[in-house]
Motif scaffolding. Structure first.
Motif: not given
Length: 354
Positions: A132-160
Motif C-alpha cells: 500500500e505504501t509503495v502504491k501511494k508513493t508511485q501514485d504520488s510521483i505519477g500525479a506530480i509528473v502528470n501535472a507537470q506534463l500537462i503544464a509542459l504541453e500547455g506551454e508548448i501549445d502557448n499561442l503567445a
C-alpha cells in the motif's frame, strides 16, 4: 453408633469431598502461576491454607454461638474473621474461580490468540501495508509528473510563444527532478505549426511516460528489498510455528483435554510472534483495540494472562470477560467452599451447653 456420631462422620466425609475439590482447584491455579514449584509443594501450601481457613470460619461460628461457652469470644471472632479473610477470600476463593474458568475458557482464548496473531503475521509476510505504501508513493510521483506534463504541453501549445521555450524547459526540469534523473532528453523540433507541435507533445509524453514507469519499478524494487531482507522471512517462520500449534490445539480440543505443556508451547510461539509484530509495527495495520496488547512496553499474550490468577481477576473486574460465563464459576467456587466450611463446622462443632 448414635446419631451424633453418624452426623459427625458424614460431615467429616462431606468436608473432605468438598475440600478436595477446592484444594485441587487452588493447587492447579498455584501451579499455573508458579510453574517452577513442584506439584507436591503447591498441594502442601493449598491444604495448609484451606485447613487454616476452615478453622477460621469455625472460630467465627463458635464465637457467634451463644449456646456454648467460649473464652475470649470477641478475640476469637476477630481472629477467626481475619483467618478466613486472608486464607479463604484472598487465597482459596480467587484461585478456585481461576482454575474453573481457566479450564473452561483456555482453549477458546488460545485459539483466538493464535488466529488474531496469525492475521497480523500474514499481513506482515504478504507486506500488505508495504504494498500500500509503495502504491501511494508511485501514485504520488505519477500525479506530480502528470501535472507537470500537462503544464509542459500547455506551454508548448502557448499561442503567445508556441513551441519549446524557457517555461517549457522549466517544467521539463521539474519532471526530471521528480523522476530523479539528471535531465529529460531535449527533443528536436523544426516548426511551430499545429501538426509539428502535436508531434512534439506526443514524443515528450511517450518519453516521460516510459521514464515514469521505470521510476515506479525502481521505487517498488527499493521498498520491497527492505521487506524481503528483514521482516518477511521472520514473519513466515513465525506463521509456520503458529500453524503447527493451531493444529495441535485443535486436536487437544477435540479430545476434550487441557494439556498444560501444549498450552505453554503455544504461549512460547505466541510470545515470539508478538515480539516480531512489535519490532516491525510500522509495517502492520493493527486494530486500535489490539495496539495495547501487541505494542505495550512488555507485551503479555492473551494466553499468558489466562495463566495468572491476578490477571484473570483484573480483566474480569474490568469487564473483559463479558459473555464468557465467569460469573457461574464465581458462584460455583463460593458454593463449594461454603459447603465445605458448613460440614467442617458440623464435624467439629462444640456442643457443650452453657
Amino acid at each position: 453408633m448414635n446419631s451424633q456420631a453418624l452426623l459427625r462422620l458424614f460431615s467429616l466425609i462431606a468436608f473432605v469431598a468438598f475440600a478436595s475439590v477446592s484444594c485441587w482447584a487452588t493447587a492447579e491455579s498455584l501451579h499455573l502461576l508458579l510453574p517452577n514449584w513442584p506439584s507436591i509443594l503447591c498441594w502442601i501450601v493449598t491444604i495448609g491454607f484451606y485447613v487454616v481457613a476452615s478453622y477460621g470460619t469455625k472460630l467465627v461460628v463458635d464465637s457467634l454461638n451463644q449456646s456454648v461457652y467460649v473464652e475470649k469470644r470477641g478475640v476469637k471472632l476477630v481472629g477467626g474473621f481475619l483467618l478466613a479473610l486472608f486464607f479463604w477470600i484472598v487465597c482459596s476463593f480467587p484461585t478456585n474461580t481461576h482454575t474453573f474458568f481457566y479450564r473452561s475458557a483456555i482453549v477458546d482464548v488460545v485459539v483466538d490468540d493464535i488466529a488474531t496473531t496469525r492475521t497480523y503475521l500474514q499481513n506482515l509476510a504478504s507486506d500488505a501495508k508495504g504494498e500500500e505504501t509503495v502504491k501511494k508513493t508511485q501514485d504520488s510521483i505519477g500525479a506530480i509528473v502528470n501535472a507537470q506534463l500537462i503544464a509542459l504541453e500547455g506551454e508548448i501549445d502557448n499561442l503567445a510563444n508556441p513551441g519549446f521555450g524557457d517555461r517549457a524547459k522549466e517544467h521539463l526540469s521539474k519532471i526530471a527532478q521528480t523522476l530523479q534523473v539528471a535531465q529529460i532528453p531535449m527533443l528536436s523540433h523544426t516548426g511551430t505549426n499545429s501538426k509539428q507541435i502535436k508531434s512534439l507533445k506526443d514524443q515528450y509524453r511517450k518519453t516521460i511516460t516510459e521514464m515514469l514507469e521505470k521510476r515506479k519499478e525502481e521505487v517498488a524494487r527499493q521498498m520491497t528489498n527492505v521487506q524481503v531482507v528483514k521482516y518477511k522471512p521472520e514473519a513466515e517462520e513465525r506463521l509456520q510455528g503458529l500453524e503447527q500449534m493451531a493444529a495441535k490445539i485443535t486436536d487437544m480440543a477435540n479430545a476434550k483435554e487441557v494439556n498444560e505443556d501444549l498450552i505453554n508451547q503455544a504461549d512460547m510461539e505466541l510470545k515470539k510472534s508478538y515480539a516480531t509484530i512489535k519490532n516491525y509495527q510500522q509495517f502492520v495495520e493493527l486494530k486500535t483495540v489490539d495496539q495495547e496488547v501487541y505494542l505495550s512496553e512488555r507485551p503479555v499474550t492473551k494466553t499468558s494472562r489466562m495463566l495468572s490468577v491476578f490477571d484473570v481477576w483484573k480483566d474480569f473486574l474490568e469487564g473483559k470477560y463479558a459473555g464468557r460465563g465467569i460469573i457461574f464459576w464465581v458462584i460455583l467456587s463460593l458454593l463449594v467452599d461454603i459447603a465445605a466450611f458448613i460440614f467442617f463446622d458440623l464435624a467439629f462443632k462444640r456442643r457443650e451447653q452453657l
